[in-house]
Every structure is written in structure tokens, then in C-alpha cells.
Design a protein around this motif. Structure first.
Motif, PDB file in Angstrom:
ATOM      1  N   ALA A   1       0.828  -1.208   0.000  1.00  0.00           N
ATOM      2  CA  ALA A   1       0.000   0.000   0.000  1.00  0.00           C
ATOM      3  C   ALA A   1       0.864   1.261   0.000  1.00  0.00           C
ATOM      4  CB  ALA A   1      -0.927   0.000   1.219  1.00  0.00           C
TER       5      ALA A   1
ATOM      6  N   TRP B   1       1.529   3.036  -3.402  1.00  0.00           N
ATOM      7  CA  TRP B   1       0.478   3.771  -4.103  1.00  0.00           C
ATOM      8  C   TRP B   1       0.790   5.255  -4.278  1.00  0.00           C
ATOM      9  CZ3 TRP B   1      -3.124   7.090  -1.485  1.00  0.00           C
ATOM     10  CH2 TRP B   1      -4.071   7.623  -2.336  1.00  0.00           C
TER      11      TRP B   1
ATOM     12  N   VAL C   1      -2.784   5.955   4.329  1.00  0.00           N
ATOM     13  CA  VAL C   1      -2.512   4.586   3.901  1.00  0.00           C
ATOM     14  C   VAL C   1      -2.136   3.711   5.098  1.00  0.00           C
ATOM     15  CG1 VAL C   1      -0.887   3.179   2.573  1.00  0.00           C
ATOM     16  CG2 VAL C   1      -1.878   5.218   1.552  1.00  0.00           C
TER      17      VAL C   1
END
Length: 153
Positions: A5, A8, A53
Motif C-alpha cells: 500500500a 500507491w 494509507v
């Protein structure tokens, strides 16, 4: 899932520290009363998506009783934007961060203890306080560099 993640927003982070140079906005930004405020605003703009995140995995880790891992995730979320800001300030472009961050990320995913800035390798990871301290040092260096460049104009 957290390490994946954290890939991203890499393109967002890679624009930190040098964005004003690309749009011929130097004269406009020179009117800002303080380069420190501008730098802190840029740093905050990178920290917000990093914390967004990392927040859910950190909460899940804290709920599972793994407070060191949760603090490591949050400290790592502070380190990445600080590194991006410093790389952008040093190189005046996105390429340095786009080169350094995947190398650090690869080391973290492969559980290289010294490179595990998110704390995913457990006890072999650096202490969250050390990672947060490094993030503060990187951010301070980037802000000082920006202030020096602003004063030289």
C-alpha cells in the motif's frame, strides 16, 4: 499488505521539494512570507496520504496487541515524505526519490533489518523512535536547504 500500500502514493511523493521549479512559479512563491511555512505545507501534503494509507493497518496492529509494529508503521509513514522532500530539494527533480525509495522498499519487503522503515520484520526492525527521529532530521535538512536557497534569491 502495508508495504504494498505504501507504493500507491510514490508518484505524489516524488514531486515533493521541487514542484515550484517546473511551472515557472518562482516569482509567485517568492512572495510567500516564509519559506519555512511553504516547506512545512509541502511536507504536510506528503504526510497526509502516508498516514491515510498506514492508519488502518496501524490500528489493526494496535488492536492485536502489537504496539511496536503499529508505531513502526506510523513512524515509517512520516519517514517517506521527509525522504521525498529531501531528495526533491537536493536533486530539484523526481528521479532521486524514484530511485532511492524502491531500493529501500525492496530491502524492507525482504526483511533487511536496517532498511525496514515500516517495522514489518518485527524485532529486527529499527526502533520506531529512531525512524521518527530520522524522519525529523531529514525534514529539517530539507527545510534548511529550501530556506538557504530562498535566501540566496
Amino acid at each position: 499488505m502495508l508495504p504494498f500500500a505504501m507504493l500507491w502514493p510514490v508518484l505524489l511523493w516524488s514531486r515533493m521539494g521541487h514542484r515550484a521549479d517546473g511551472g515557472s512559479t518562482d516569482q509567485l512563491l517568492a512572495a510567500c512570507p516564509s519559506p519555512l511555512r511553504r516547506g512545512l505545507a509541502g511536507l504536510l501534503a506528503g504526510i497526509v496520504p502516508a498516514l491515510a494509507v498506514a492508519a488502518v493497518p496501524a490500528l489493526r496492529l494496535a488492536g492485536a496487541g502489537q504496539s511496536r509494529a503499529a508505531l513502526g508503521a506510523l513512524a515509517g509513514a512520516l519517514l517517506i515524505p521527509a525522504l521525498a522532500l529531501l531528495c526533491g530539494s537536493l536533486s530539484r527533480g523526481p528521479r532521486l526519490f524514484q530511485t532511492v525509495y524502491p531500493l529501500l522498499w525492496y530491502g524492507m519487503v525482504n526483511h533487511v533489518g536496517g532498511l525496514d522503515f515500516l517495522g514489518v520484520s518485527g524485532d529486527r526492525a529499527p526502533a520506531p523512535a529512531a525512524v521518527a527521529g530520522l524522519a525529523a532530521a531529514l525534514a529539517a535538512a530539507a527545510l534548511a536547504l529550501d530556506a538557504i536557497r530562498h535566501a540566496a534569491r
